[in-house]
Enzyme design. Structure first.
Site, mmCIF file in Angstrom:
data_model
loop_
_atom_site.group_PDB
_atom_site.id
_atom_site.type_symbol
_atom_site.label_atom_id
_atom_site.label_comp_id
_atom_site.label_asym_id
_atom_site.label_seq_id
_atom_site.Cartn_x
_atom_site.Cartn_y
_atom_site.Cartn_z
ATOM 1 N N ARG A 39 -2.696 14.095 27.631
ATOM 2 C CA ARG A 39 -1.550 13.369 27.072
ATOM 3 C C ARG A 39 -1.480 13.578 25.560
ATOM 4 N NH1 ARG A 39 3.249 11.230 28.758
ATOM 5 N NH2 ARG A 39 3.597 9.104 28.102
ATOM 6 N N THR A 74 10.466 15.971 32.852
ATOM 7 C CA THR A 74 9.154 16.241 33.419
ATOM 8 C C THR A 74 9.189 17.188 34.632
ATOM 9 O OG1 THR A 74 8.575 14.007 32.670
ATOM 10 C CG2 THR A 74 7.038 15.015 34.175
ATOM 11 N N THR A 86 4.909 17.411 31.078
ATOM 12 C CA THR A 86 6.157 16.934 30.479
ATOM 13 C C THR A 86 6.278 17.263 28.995
ATOM 14 O OG1 THR A 86 7.524 14.937 30.234
ATOM 15 C CG2 THR A 86 5.178 14.657 29.860
ATOM 16 N N GLU A 88 8.672 15.114 27.872
ATOM 17 C CA GLU A 88 9.354 13.818 27.876
ATOM 18 C C GLU A 88 10.840 13.972 28.155
ATOM 19 O OE1 GLU A 88 9.935 10.600 28.706
ATOM 20 O OE2 GLU A 88 11.191 10.540 26.925
ATOM 21 N N GLU A 113 7.188 12.791 23.054
ATOM 22 C CA GLU A 113 6.425 11.826 23.873
ATOM 23 C C GLU A 113 6.194 10.487 23.181
ATOM 24 O OE1 GLU A 113 5.981 11.985 27.581
ATOM 25 O OE2 GLU A 113 5.678 13.957 26.676
ATOM 26 N N ASP A 125 7.665 7.255 24.313
ATOM 27 C CA ASP A 125 7.141 6.504 25.469
ATOM 28 C C ASP A 125 6.349 5.276 25.000
ATOM 29 O OD1 ASP A 125 8.274 8.023 27.429
ATOM 30 O OD2 ASP A 125 6.428 8.930 28.154
ATOM 31 N N SER A 170 2.278 6.333 30.074
ATOM 32 C CA SER A 170 3.078 7.235 30.898
ATOM 33 C C SER A 170 3.332 6.605 32.257
ATOM 34 C CB SER A 170 2.300 8.542 31.072
ATOM 35 O OG SER A 170 2.931 9.375 32.017
ATOM 36 N N SER A 171 4.308 7.165 32.975
ATOM 37 C CA SER A 171 4.524 6.797 34.380
ATOM 38 C C SER A 171 4.107 7.923 35.306
ATOM 39 C CB SER A 171 6.004 6.512 34.618
ATOM 40 O OG SER A 171 6.409 5.442 33.842
ATOM 41 N N GLY A 205 10.780 9.967 34.781
ATOM 42 C CA GLY A 205 10.600 8.810 33.904
ATOM 43 C C GLY A 205 9.881 7.702 34.654
HETATM 44 N N1 GLY Z 1 7.408 11.062 29.658
HETATM 45 C C1 GLY Z 1 7.337 10.735 31.014
HETATM 46 C C2 GLY Z 1 6.112 9.960 31.324
HETATM 47 O O1 GLY Z 1 5.088 10.229 30.760
HETATM 48 O O2 GLY Z 1 6.135 9.068 32.134
#
Ligand code: GLY
Length: 552
Positions: A80, A372, A390, A392, A409, A412, A437-438, A459
């Site tokens: 990340r 993503t 991703t 983002e 990013e 987020d 993140s998701s 997302g």
């Molecule tokens: N940017 C998408 C996520 O990390 O959830």
């Protein structure tokens, strides 16, 4: 809501399921050469960067869930992005202390975090790869030099994003022709700058990206972004580290559903949804049952309430990691679902998971936007890659250097540092911190062996898409192609999002009747899954995108 009659792709030895045929085929070519899943992952990602540049690449971050067949072990790698050391908690507040408008924050250097994807590729390849590094990087260099056909999806997205994408000259010159028209579908596109960047990386490894001319160009691009500069520095790149983390797993029926823990909220939130549903007969109710969707929708709302309060970068914020999936905690939360109607708004509050820190946190209301890419790979030795990757937002920060786009990013993170009552928000910006993140790359295990790799872009809807695909396969006995094609119903914050133009719409009125707010619209998942079955490998590619599952 019936499953489609679609058949999965089938293979005996190995398979790649990814968002673009050129990327999936490049991964398969590496497997045919004797490469393993990690080798194919590097190639697939670098080709995706080229042919699906809006979604992922070396300018962004990624989470990998990996089953190492030799060790018989599941692990995860966190690539990340990090906030630069120079970032301050008020990064996304204006002078009056109000949150910036989303795209004012996104477009430019301010939103760019230190990219992690390339170091993740390089380090996992050093550890697990079978072919040499140059061999796995070369296919993307060749394709960048030789050119590829712009896909219809890329063309449409350039058109949609025109004004933002034209703001900075490098992206404008790449994505538009001399007359300023968006690149057309089918047009041959070459990317010599990317070929040069990858040649440096092929020769020097991760150092070719995190130090030297490529790093200098990234930093200059971010710091000099007109109107919205950022603070990324050479030291941020040089100091970037990939973190290996324990997978987060929840036992669901006879399966262990495992994925990426914090800073992703993916595995915890998907795990909570499944854990809350465990006492109910979702299999017996089936995909056409309004009751099943009431339960899935409200389980998801409860899980999102906990997500908003507790989930963030665990290296920075104390988190009830175990408590959020604690069996007794989930069983008590599950009782809230026992009524006949949708939960009232007032009843959808965060719970009190077992937690050894008495912390009063505020609730984060940040919503990640769809973007993503997800791909899954299984090789002949039984290694399994499930990676969500991703930059983002579609086209990230819109800043481009070295032939690739830089992420946004950092948006987020929560834009606000505190809630209205002055409580700290766990997902607030801090130097070096990773934004929540998701992304939910998942591997499902049964009796210690992998049986399914799955994930999706989208997302914060990623969580709903992945939970639905898991329920489709594990409870409703669908094959992975049926699961990827299943119409979506997703509930995060109260409103049931129902996929327009599909059978899901038939459930809209009944769900309204139970008290849900319902909204119809496009739900652009991108599920790419591989099931490891007694019959061989079965692959599914989301029909909403351009992806394929291919193997041999
Ligand atoms: N940017 C998408 C996520 O990390 O959830």
């Amino acid at each position: 809501m019936r499953a489609s009659s679609a058949e999965p792709a089938r293979a005996k030895k190995f398979m790649v399921a990814a968002a673009n045929p050129l990327a999936a085929e490049a991964g398969v070519a590496i497997l045919k050469k004797g490469g393993n899943a990690i080798d194919a992952m590097v190639t697939t990602q670098l080709v995706l960067n080229l042919v699906e540049p809006q979604s992922s690449g070396i300018g962004g971050g990624a989470f990998l869930v990996f089953f190492d067949a030799k060790a018989g072990r599941l692990t995860t790698f966190d690539g990340r992005e990090t906030a630069p050391a120079g970032a301050d908690p008020k990064l996304f507040l204006d002078e009056a202390g109000d949150p910036l408008e989303f795209y004012d924050a996104v477009v430019g250097g301010r939103s760019v975090g230190t990219p992690g994807t390339l170091r993740l590729l390089f380090e996992t390849h050093e550890r697990f790869g079978a072919l040499d590094w140059k061999t796995v990087v070369q296919p993307a260099i060749d394709l960048a030099r030789g050119g590829f056909d712009v896909s219809p999806r890329l063309h449409d997205l350039i058109v949609e994003d025109g004004d933002r994408l034209k703001r900075f000259s490098v992206a404008r010159d790449y994505f538009f022709d001399r007359e300023g028209e968006p690149l057309k579908a089918g047009m041959r596109l070459k990317n010599e700058a990317f070929a040069e960047t990858l040649t440096t990386i092929a020769e020097k490894g991760a150092e070719g990206f995190y130090e030297g001319p490529v790093a200098e160009a990234i930093v200059a691009t971010v710091q000099n972004a007109e109107g919205n500069p950022g603070r990324l520095a050479l030291s941020d790149l040089a100091n970037y580290r990939v973190v290996e983390r324990e997978p987060v797993c929840l036992t669901y029926r006879v399966y262990d559903v495992c994925g990426m823990g914090p800073p992703s909220s993916g595995a915890l939130t998907v795990g909570q949804i499944l854990g809350l549903l465990a006492p109910f007969d979702i299999a017996g109710l089936g995909p056409e049952s309004v009751k099943a969707w009431r339960l899935i929708g409200d389980a998801s709302r409860l899980a999102f309430a906990d997500r908003g309060r507790y989930m963030a970068d665990i290296d920075y914020v104390p988190m009830p990691l175990k408590g959020l999936l604690d069996e007794a905690y989930l069983a008590s939360r599950s009782k809230l679902l026992e009524g006949e109607r949708a939960l009232a708004e007032a009843d959808v509050a965060p719970g009190m998971p077992p937690f050894d820190h008495a912390m009063l946190l505020g609730d984060d209301t940040a919503i990640e936007f769809p973007s993503t890419s997800h791909f899954s790979i299984v090789d002949g030795a039984g290694n399994v890659v499930s990676i969500t990757t991703t930059i983002e937002n579609g086209f990230g920060s819109r800043l481009m250097t070295g032939g690739f786009l830089l992420n946004n990013e950092l948006t987020d993170f929560s834009f606000e540092t505190h809630d209205a009552d002055g409580r700290v928000i766990a997902n607030a910006v801090a130097p070096g911190k990773r934004p929540r993140s998701s992304m939910a790359p998942t591997i499902v295990m049964r009796d210690g062996k992998p049986v399914l790799a799955v994930g999706s872009p989208g997302g914060s809807r990623i969580i709903g898409y992945v939970a639905e695909a898991l329920i489709a396969v594990l409870d409703w006995n669908m094959n992975v192609q049926q699961a990827a094609a299943l119409p979506h119903l997703v509930n995060r914050f109260g409103t049931f999002d129902v996929e327009a133009g599909t059978d899901a719409v038939k459930l809209a009125e009944p769900l309204k009747g139970l008290g849900f707010a319902v909204k119809e619209g496009d739900l652009n998942s991108g599920i790419h899954a591989i099931a490891i079955t007694p019959r061989g490998l079965e692959g599914g590619a989301d029909p909403r995108r351009e992806g394929v599952a291919v193997g041999e």
